[in-house]
Design an enzyme around this catalytic site. Structure first.
Site, PDB file in Angstrom:
ATOM      1  CG  HIS A 134      -2.013  -1.028   1.125  1.00 22.17           C
ATOM      2  ND1 HIS A 134      -3.150  -1.006   1.913  1.00 22.17           N
ATOM      3  CD2 HIS A 134      -2.127  -2.130   0.362  1.00 22.17           C
ATOM      4  CE1 HIS A 134      -3.908  -2.059   1.627  1.00 22.17           C
ATOM      5  NE2 HIS A 134      -3.291  -2.760   0.691  1.00 22.17           N
ATOM      6  CD  GLU A 227     -14.198   4.316  -1.347  1.00 20.52           C
ATOM      7  OE1 GLU A 227     -13.598   5.412  -1.380  1.00 20.52           O
ATOM      8  OE2 GLU A 227     -14.786   3.892  -0.348  1.00 20.52           O
ATOM      9  CE1 TYR A 237     -13.318  12.234  -1.917  1.00 18.17           C
ATOM     10  CE2 TYR A 237     -11.602  13.409  -0.720  1.00 18.17           C
ATOM     11  CZ  TYR A 237     -12.587  13.382  -1.705  1.00 18.17           C
ATOM     12  OH  TYR A 237     -12.842  14.508  -2.438  1.00 18.17           O
ATOM     13  CE1 TYR A 248      -7.818  -8.348  -0.069  1.00 21.06           C
ATOM     14  CE2 TYR A 248      -6.415  -7.031   1.367  1.00 21.06           C
ATOM     15  CZ  TYR A 248      -7.010  -7.249   0.135  1.00 21.06           C
ATOM     16  OH  TYR A 248      -6.797  -6.355  -0.879  1.00 21.06           O
TER      17      TYR A 248
END
Lengths: 356, 155
Positions: A134, A227, A237, A248
């Site tokens: 990430h 998204e 957001y 997961y």
């Protein structure tokens, strides 16, 4: 498929395009930039910057890259030309720097001289994390010449996406010399990172400014909940306070999908398509696709074409699904063709042209 | 032997149940820290949702850890001696954190979100300690039999 009830989703039956393979044997290609001399620069996640000239992959790669932390999804990421590249030969490269226990997104500016990067300068260093996951690390320019950089939440640090003291899970805005723009939304607040442009993101892997000036961003959700967002300065957001996905592990991330003060996505995907790259089509080759968003899907193994009306998604078409390839990035070339990078150790550069 | 297997299944099931419930509360506390309020109804629903969604993955992780740990505890007690219950409690203390750290080492991430903070890891480990202790306690009678242990370490 859980976009909105009004959206249609279909595999293309009568193809308006043909796919040709331009280059093969790219090792996990991540991003592409088109040079004014028609060369293309392609980043490989393993830490190599390749050049494609007249449809051929040059054996020699570009020298002068920084030390890059390469581990799984971490490595060399995005490449972006300066708006004045023709004059100043300047470009920007995002990558993962550091070590396994202490790594971060970095952005370096440099000038391209032949096959060499010169005048390298690190202009951005993100918050530290201890996972290779990430990073986000996509970049785009706002019309005012400031640089937007996406930063993922580092996987293990998702709560930091809601913290204004961390740069994880954010979109950051800086000047190209690394300084902070004076009109950033939180620049005058104490104990807040002044680079923050928007927050509450998970792993945003595409950001672009549309022809009409909107900033579009998409981000990987967890299991479900990828998204597409319309970005506004200073807005939240939601991740991980609100989400349409689950972890997961099967665990709940939040019982909420919406909350006051947190933005809703323009659209979202369940199950996940793993969006990893995006372009707004503004070329002349496919006039019927003007203004459409094209999204590269890793898990979705396809390209998604989104038709928009008043910034709402009114239709979605799945392209290239028959190839069963993980798609890493998609870009519009200056001459209006669509170029696509597949995500593999034997990655390909594909070209979409009209099926005449 | 059958009784031991049944008690193993029971103890891993209990650990899974407790860890899942505790995990949900940790995650909801995190959500609350973002300024969102959690009603009792939302809390109950979230807890049930995790028992359905998270528990299968948790059961796999916990049962593998307990299986390896309990075998080690059994033979460690036979070979080294000491307090049998403490050997099993030791499994409760170590198995879940070791499993989590192994996954972090191999995959570079911690899949169980509640175990990402020291407090969360401590609380989830407590659940495993309780379950491992209960297993040791419930099997202590059969374990004390010489035919089962094969020696007199229980004496």
């Amino acid at each position: 498929m859980l976009i909105t009830s009004t959206i249609s989703c279909a595999e293309t039956q009568n193809k308006e395009y043909k796919v040709s393979t331009i280059v093969e044997n790219l090792k996990y290609p991540w991003s592409i930039a088109f040079l004014p001399n028609n060369d293309m620069l392609v980043t490989e996640r393993i830490g190599v910057l390749r050049v494609i000239r007249e449809g051929k992959l040059l054996e020699k790669s570009v020298s002068g890259l920084p030390n890059i932390y390469v581990d799984g999804p971490a490595g060399l990421f995005d490449i972006l030309l300066d708006p004045d590249f023709e004059k100043n030969k300047k470009l920007y490269i995002s990558y993962s720097a550091g070590t396994k226990s202490n790594n971060f997104v970095s952005v370096m500016s440099a000038t391209l001289q032949g096959l060499s990067l010169q005048h390298q300068k690190v202009i951005f260093t993100g918050s530290s994390r201890n996972t290779p996951h990430h990073h986000g690390a996509r970049m785009t320019f706002l019309p005012d010449g400031t640089l937007l950089i996406t930063a993922g939440d580092g996987f293990n640090f998702r709560e930091q996406a809601q913290s204004l003291q961390s740069m994880l899970g954010k979109v950051l805005r800086i000047n190209t010399d690394g300084s902070i723009p004076k009109d950033n939304p939180f620049v005058h607040q104490n104990n807040v990172r002044p680079e923050i442009y928007s927050y509450g993101h998970r792993n945003p892997q595409a950001i672009l400014v549309s022809k009409t000036g909107e900033v579009w961003l998409h981000e990987h959700g967890p299991q479900g909940g990828d998204e597409l967002n319309l970005l506004k300065s200073g807005h939240n957001y939601g991740w991980p306070a609100i989400s349409y996905g689950i972890d997961y592990s099967g665990a709940l991330i939040s019982p909420f999908t919406e909350a006051k003060g947190m933005e809703q996505p323009v659209t979202y995907w369940i199950p996940s398509i793993a969006p990893a790259g995006m372009t707004e089509y503004q070329g002349d080759i496919f006039p019927q696709w003007q203004g459409n968003l094209f999204i590269a899907a890793l898990a979705g193994k396809s390209v998604r074409r989104l038709s928009l009306d008043d910034n709402k998604v009114i239709a979605e078409e799945t392209l290239l699904a028959e190839r069963q390839q993980r798609i890493r990035d998609i870009r519009t070339s200056p001459d209006g063709y669509l170029y696509i990078l597949t995500d593999s150790e034997q990655g390909q550069l594909l070209k979409l042209s009209p099926n005449l | 032997m059958l009784k031991t297997i049944m008690l193993f299944i029971f103890s891993t099931f209990l650990a899974t149940l407790l860890v899942s419930i505790v995990s949900t509360q940790i995650i909801l506390a995190e959500v609350q820290s973002f300024g969102l309020s959690i009603s009792t109804e939302i809390r109950v629903n979230a807890t049930i949702e995790d028992l359905l969604g998270l528990a299968p993955a948790l059961y796999l992780l916990i049962s593998i850890g307990f299986l390896v740990g309990f075998i080690i505890a059994k033979y460690a007690y036979q070979l080294i001696g000491g307090n049998r219950i403490l050997w099993y409690v030791g499994v409760g203390i170590t198995s879940f954190p070791i499993t989590i750290h192994l996954i972090q080492y191999v995959m570079g991430l911690t899949p169980i979100a509640s175990a990402r903070t020291p407090l969360g890891l401590f609380l989830t480990t407590c659940c495993c300690i309780i379950s491992a202790w209960l297993f040791a306690f419930l099997t202590s009678h059969s374990a004390a039999q010489p035919s089962y242990l094969g020696n007199n370490n229980e004496q």
